[in-house]
Design a protein around this motif. Structure first.
Motif, short mmCIF file in Angstrom:
data_model
loop_
_atom_site.label_atom_id
_atom_site.label_comp_id
_atom_site.label_asym_id
_atom_site.label_seq_id
_atom_site.Cartn_x
_atom_site.Cartn_y
_atom_site.Cartn_z
N ASN B 567 0.83 -1.19 0.00
CA ASN B 567 0.00 0.00 0.00
C ASN B 567 0.87 1.25 0.00
O ASN B 567 0.62 2.21 -0.74
N LEU B 568 1.92 1.19 0.84
CA LEU B 568 2.81 2.34 0.91
C LEU B 568 3.55 2.54 -0.41
O LEU B 568 3.70 3.67 -0.89
N ALA B 569 3.98 1.41 -0.99
CA ALA B 569 4.69 1.49 -2.28
C ALA B 569 3.79 2.07 -3.35
O ALA B 569 4.22 2.85 -4.21
N SER B 570 2.52 1.70 -3.26
CA SER B 570 1.59 2.23 -4.26
C SER B 570 1.41 3.71 -4.07
O SER B 570 1.20 4.45 -5.02
N ARG B 571 1.55 4.11 -2.82
CA ARG B 571 1.35 5.53 -2.56
C ARG B 571 2.59 6.34 -2.96
O ARG B 571 2.47 7.43 -3.50
N VAL B 572 3.76 5.82 -2.70
CA VAL B 572 4.97 6.58 -3.04
C VAL B 572 5.40 6.34 -4.50
O VAL B 572 6.21 7.07 -5.05
N GLY B 573 4.87 5.32 -5.04
CA GLY B 573 5.22 4.99 -6.44
C GLY B 573 6.32 3.96 -6.48
O GLY B 573 7.40 4.17 -5.91
N ILE B 574 6.08 2.88 -7.17
CA ILE B 574 7.07 1.80 -7.20
C ILE B 574 8.35 2.25 -7.91
O ILE B 574 9.45 1.82 -7.57
N LYS B 575 8.15 3.18 -8.86
CA LYS B 575 9.35 3.66 -9.57
C LYS B 575 10.25 4.47 -8.65
O LYS B 575 11.48 4.43 -8.77
N ASN B 576 9.59 5.19 -7.71
CA ASN B 576 10.39 5.94 -6.74
C ASN B 576 11.13 4.98 -5.82
O ASN B 576 12.24 5.25 -5.37
N VAL B 577 10.47 3.90 -5.53
CA VAL B 577 11.13 2.87 -4.71
C VAL B 577 12.38 2.37 -5.43
O VAL B 577 13.43 2.21 -4.82
N ILE B 578 12.19 2.12 -6.72
CA ILE B 578 13.33 1.61 -7.50
C ILE B 578 14.47 2.62 -7.52
O ILE B 578 15.64 2.27 -7.34
N ARG B 579 14.09 3.90 -7.66
CA ARG B 579 15.12 4.94 -7.67
C ARG B 579 15.86 4.97 -6.33
O ARG B 579 17.08 5.16 -6.28
#
Lengths: 356, 740
Positions: B567-579
């Motif tokens: 849920n959090l990843a969806s909120r911050v954006g998975i691409k941002n996670v990757i970055r």
């Protein structure tokens, strides 16, 4: 300057009578009276005889034309015209003159002018140039005369030189040895080429005792047919020419002579043979070269003098008067006395070493 | 042939009278005999020199006395053996010369005296009778032929030898002119092993093509040199490169034994061969070897030559040089070698494989004792020392290449090889690594113990990896890549791409913190259905299968709620996670799926540990394995610098550390709290308990532990990170703490 006749027979490779000139290995007998050339053509041996004489005339166009019409041999030199060989004799007979001989007493005639030129001209008329360089040719030389101081060296050198100029490799052979080589291939001594060869020529007699073709004793005496003729003529008051004709046509030494000429000829034959056998006795007896012979050796007679009928018998009679250091088994006459030397010279080329 | 033997002038004739000679000649020829006529006595003398058997027919022509000097000379020749078989037919004067004592005394083989006149027939008969029989003629012929042949042979041989010597001279000159310069020895550096050390100076391993450590002669005990000289080149200090006396001795010995066993190469020759020439058995090589030996002897002292030889020679078992040999066979430096051991090493030089104490102990013993005998023979050792030495035991244990921290060492080799090439193996480098060997030992014990425990609970075949990185520098202090390097060289710390599971979640949370979230902010941990790209739907489930509704970030991470993390990843954006992951140094591909938020994308333990190191102090670090590399002259050729860059802000770092601390204090990593110090970390478990992780750090180290199977099958039921990996981590951290 000497030159040959300007108008030669159309075919220079032929003699005036149409015979071809000799070429290739040949044996030559340059005698006082004749020049004989022997040559082998295939298995056949042929010989040619030409009178070794010349007759000199002042040059004229008419004389030259006459000689040309006769088809004879001649050469022009120094304003003269020289008829050669039998042609010379013909001319001499026509004009009543006497032929001259380039050879006298067996060697080049020092008394005659143009001797060497004439010999050269005669050789040129008889022998073609060598077909191949250094073709062998053998010519006779006389033995050293025991009755004269003359040397045969000059004679030998001149002949050799002329023949070599024609491209031949010329070798001399002793005339007596040539007779042995010609006639004694098979001898009664059972030794080939062993015996005494005597060439009774016009100018001299050449003698050679050969052992297995080795000329053990060679010599000559400067007396021959011309001597007989001259002495007989002088004795009976005839010309030598006439005496020679009688000698060559009528003389038979086995018969009693008829007339003064024949008588004279008989006497001088006997004298010559007497001198000859004496010389044999002297020459053979004065040498240590004569080997021990277990059988007698033959004597072979050749040359124009031997051609007279009865010459052999006359010689035998003379021989019987002397005791030689060797036993003579037989006296034989060459089958063709006039050609024996030339044939022997030819044989010397191919089968036997020079006897020199 | 007979005709030829008899024919060619077996009869010679001389007469002063050519005609007499020819008469005899022709007669004999007519009888089939070949004769020669000699015109002069000088010609006859010349003829007599040509052969030893003659019938001489001499016609004196009434002057025998003139021929007496010749006859005397002829007789003397006969006596001197120069004219052995002469029969004389003397054609002379009438008196019988056979009664002449002087002539009889000449002792001709046969003597016939004939008086004049010449009797050619008789001479021919006598010549035939006097003619040598065929046997002596053949003997004479053969003798002449053989003598001529020998003469010709000798001539040919002389010419041949002159040619050979000329060619050989040219050949030698050619060989010599193409020699390498011995001055290059000055610059010659033999292959030397490179050594790798831990940061605390423990030799981890050696890298070598030829295992060699160059040792000056001054450091080599005299008895070692003496043993080698005694057996290899006793006249080493006397000759000038080539030992003629020894060559002669070896030749005699070889002839006696009919072998080529005895070598005659001096130490200098052997050195020349080793340094400059190919080991082929050619004349060219030998000529060059000799020439080089002279040059070496001219340019270098005996001690220098011996030093080079001792360091260059091959002793078998990949040991080059005396030091490496000592290490290989006895496991100790050359300085510690006794006489017996020195003799063994000396004996190896002739044929290292044949006299190997491992392959042929009996032959090696015999050879060693032979060296000792040589040493006593040359008064190099006393009989007492000899007796003791011959009873010394032979080495049994092979002291091969050391290989400590093998996964780390192998990792270093993999990294250094592309940079250093073959220099790594040949330049005698000293490579000082970042590894703390004490820590490494702790790590290896921890892993082994952890695996032992797992083996008790689970099926065999579990692997584990541990990696410890110094936080401030990125230096790898310990690395265990698997259970046993000998069995599997696959390094699971650096080469295994595995799903990190929940151990990846801090990166999601850091992404959120970077976007302004705080640990106390809430998030839904519910069964949210996500529509995937393939139109399918996916609902993340928690480990316990229970959703917890609204939870704080701290709670969510501490308890590793999957639904909240997605849920959090969806909120911050998975691409941002990757970055965020990339910024932290993760280079493996993180797939842009929500499942990646739960650690579905495979990464290595090294990447994850380095990312966690950044969690400790906010800076991204590059992992370091090398502290310093020094060349053979101890010049430092490389000394990597610490590379770090700030990637997490102070506030976010503080929040993140609080989140990770909560894991240890309240969450899945609670066992770590037993360390009684401030440690941080996160567990990770992948579906079906295939992978178990614990990555954490304290103030000094970031340490990660992975447990799993190479077959990607479950470790065992319930073997989550906290159960399978955390104990190893704790064990290691405890050990390190204790060691400090």
């Amino acid at each position: 300057m000497n030159t040959t006749n300007e108008k030669m027979p159309s075919d220079q490779s032929k003699m005036p009578n149409g015979e071809p000139l000799a070429s290739g290995p040949s044996g030559i007998d340059i005698g006082t009276a004749n020049i004989v050339v022997a040559q082998k053509t295939g298995k056949r041996e042929i010989t040619r005889v030409q009178l070794n004489a010349f007759y000199t005339l002042p040059y004229s166009r008419m004389t030259e034309l006459a000689l040309l019409n006769e088809g004879g041999m001649f050469v022009k030199a120094n304003g003269k015209i020289h008829a050669l060989g039998y042609q010379a004799e013909n001319f001499a007979n026509i004009v009543g003159g006497i032929v001259k001989r380039p050879i006298a007493g067996g060697i080049l005639n020092a008394k005659e002018e143009d001797t060497t030129f004439i010999i050269q001209a005669l050789l040129n008329k008889l022998i073609a140039d060598a077909p191949v360089k250094n073709t062998k040719i053998c010519f006779n030389i006389p033995g050293s005369p025991i009755d004269d101081t003359v040397s045969v060296f000059y004679h030998e050198a001149i002949i050799k030189k002329y023949l070599e100029q024609k491209g031949y490799q010329a070798e001399p052979v002793n005339e007596g040895l040539a007779v042995v080589l010609s006639e004694l291939a098979v001898s009664s001594s059972n030794q080939p080429y062993t015996g005494i060869g005597i060439s009774l020529g016009g100018g001299m007699c050449n003698v050679c005792f050969a052992y297995l073709a080795v000329p053990v004793v060679t010599y000559s005496i400067r007396k021959g047919g011309d001597y007989i003729d001259a002495m007989a003529a002088e004795a009976v008051g005839e010309t030598p020419g006439k005496v020679r004709i009688i000698k060559e046509t009528q003389l038979n030494l086995t018969k009693t002579p008829v007339g003064k000429i024949e008588t004279g000829l008989h006497i001088y034959y006997e004298q010559l043979f007497g001198i000859l056998v004496k010389s044999l006795q002297t020459q053979l007896g004065s040498t240590d070269r004569i080997p021990l012979l277990r059988k007698g050796v033959p004597i072979v007679l050749s040359g124009g003098v031997a051609m007279s009928p009865g010459a052999k018998e006359k010689f035998k009679l003379a021989l019987d008067t002397v005791r030689l250091p060797i036993v003579i088994s037989d006296i034989i006459l060459a089958k063709q006395p006039l050609h024996a030397t030339a044939r022997g010279a030819l044989k010397n080329i191919s089968s036997v070493k020079s006897g020199k | 042939m007979t005709a030829w033997l008899f024919g060619i002038c077996a009869v010679i004739i001389h007469s002063p009278d050519e005609i007499r000679a020819r008469i005899i000649e022709e007669t004999l020829k007519a009888r089939g005999m070949n004769v020669c006529v000699c015109p002069t006595l000088a010609d006859m003398d010349a003829m007599l020199k040509q052969r030893s058997s003659w019938v001489v027919i001499l016609d004196t022509c009434h002057s025998l006395s003139a021929f007496m000097p010749f006859l005397t000379r002829l007789s003397q020749k006969k006596r001197e053996g120069k004219a052995l078989r002469i029969s004389l037919i003397l054609q002379s004067e009438d008196f019988c010369v056979q009664s002449d004592e002087a002539l009889q005394d000449f002792k001709f083989r046969r003597l016939f005296c004939l008086p004049d006149p010449i009797d050619p027939e008789k001479i021919a008969d006598l010549a035939r009778r006097a003619r040598p029989s065929i046997i002596p003629v053949i003997i004479a012929f053969l003798k002449n032929t053989i003598l001529e042949t020998i003469r010709l042979f000798l001539k040919t041989m002389i010419i041949f030898f002159i040619l050979v010597i000329g060619l050989a001279g040219g050949y030698v000159v050619t060989c010599i002119t193409s020699l390498p310069s011995t001055e290059s020895i000055e610059n010659y550096t033999p292959y030397q092993s490179s050594e790798m050390y831990s940061a605390d100076n423990v030799l981890l391993t050696e890298f070598f093509i030829q295992r060699r450590t160059y040792t000056p002669l001054s450091q080599i005990p005299p008895h070692v040199s003496q043993a080698i000289i005694a057996v290899e080149d006793t006249r080493f200090y006397k000759h000038n490169g080539i030992d003629i006396i020894r060559i002669g001795g070896a030749l005699i010995a070889d002839l006696k034994d009919r072998t080529y066993a005895q070598g005659a190469s001096t130490i200098t020759q052997q050195l020349a061969k080793m340094l400059f020439l190919k080991p082929d058995k050619t004349i060219t090589r030998k000529v060059k070897e000799i020439a080089l030996s002279f040059k070496i002897e001219k340019n270098y002292t005996k001690d220098r030559i011996l030093e080079m030889y001792l360091n260059q020679a091959y002793f078998g078992a990949r040991a080059y040089g005396i030091e490496a040999a000592s290490q290989t066979y006895f496991g100790k430096p050359i300085t510690a070698i006794d006489i017996s051991e020195a003799a063994l090493l000396a004996g190896l030089l002739k044929a290292p494989s044949l006299y190997s104490p491992y392959k042929n102990p009996k032959k090696a013993l015999k050879r060693r004792n032979l060296v000792l005998k040589q040493m006593i023979a040359y008064d190099l050792i006393s009989s007492g020392v000899y007796k003791k030495a011959v009873t010394s035991p032979m080495p049994e244990k092979f002291h091969g290449r050391k290989y400590k921290a093998p996964y780390f060492v192998d990792h270093c080799r993999t990294v250094l090889k592309p940079k250093l090439g073959d220099r790594l193996f040949s330049l005698g480098l000293k490579i000082y690594t970042t590894l703390d060997y004490k820590m490494q030992e702790i790590a290896e014990r921890a892993v082994n113990r952890g695996l032992d425990e797992l083996d008790k609970r689970c099926a065999k075949g579990i692997q584990a990896a541990l990696l410890a990185v110094e936080l401030s520098t990125g230096r790898i202090k310990a690395m265990v890549g698997g259970r046993d390097f000998q069995i599997s060289q696959f390094n699971r710390a650096t080469q295994a791409w595995r799903q990190p599971g929940s151990a990846f979640k801090p990166i999601v949370y850091l992404t959120a913190l970077n976007q302004g979230f705080k640990p106390q902010n809430t998030i839904q941990d519910s069964g949210t259905r996500y529509v995937l790209k393939n139109k399918q739907t996916w609902t993340p489930r928690n480990y316990t299968g229970v959703y917890h509704g609204t939870v704080t970030l701290k709670q969510a991470l501490a308890h590793s709620y999957n639904a909240a993390a997605v849920n959090l990843a969806s909120r911050v954006g998975i691409k941002n996670v990757i970055r965020t992951a990339q910024r932290l140094g993760i280079t493996s591909e993180i797939k842009p799926y929500f499942s990646s938020a739960l650690g579905a994308s495979e990464i290595t333990l090294l990447e994850l540990v380095c990312a966690y190191a950044a969690f400790a102090h906010g800076s991204r670090i590059e992992p370091m394995i090398i502290n310093r590399i020094m060349d053979i002259d101890t010049f430092t050729i490389t000394e990597p610098r610490v590379s770090s860059s700030r990637v997490i802000g102070e506030r976010e770092l503080a929040y993140l550390k609080s989140l990770l601390r909560a894991v240890v204090l309240q969450g899945s990593g609670r066992k770590a709290a037993a360390l009684n110090r401030e440690v941080y970390g996160k567990t990770g478990t992948t579906n079906g308990f295939v992978d178990a992780w614990f990555i954490g750090f304290d103030d000094f180290l970031a340490v990660g532990v992975w447990v799993g199977r190479d077959t990607l099958t479950p470790i065992g039921e319930g073997e989550a990170g906290s159960k399978a990996a955390l104990p190893i981590w704790i064990e290691f951290m405890k050990g390190v703490q204790q060691a400090q």
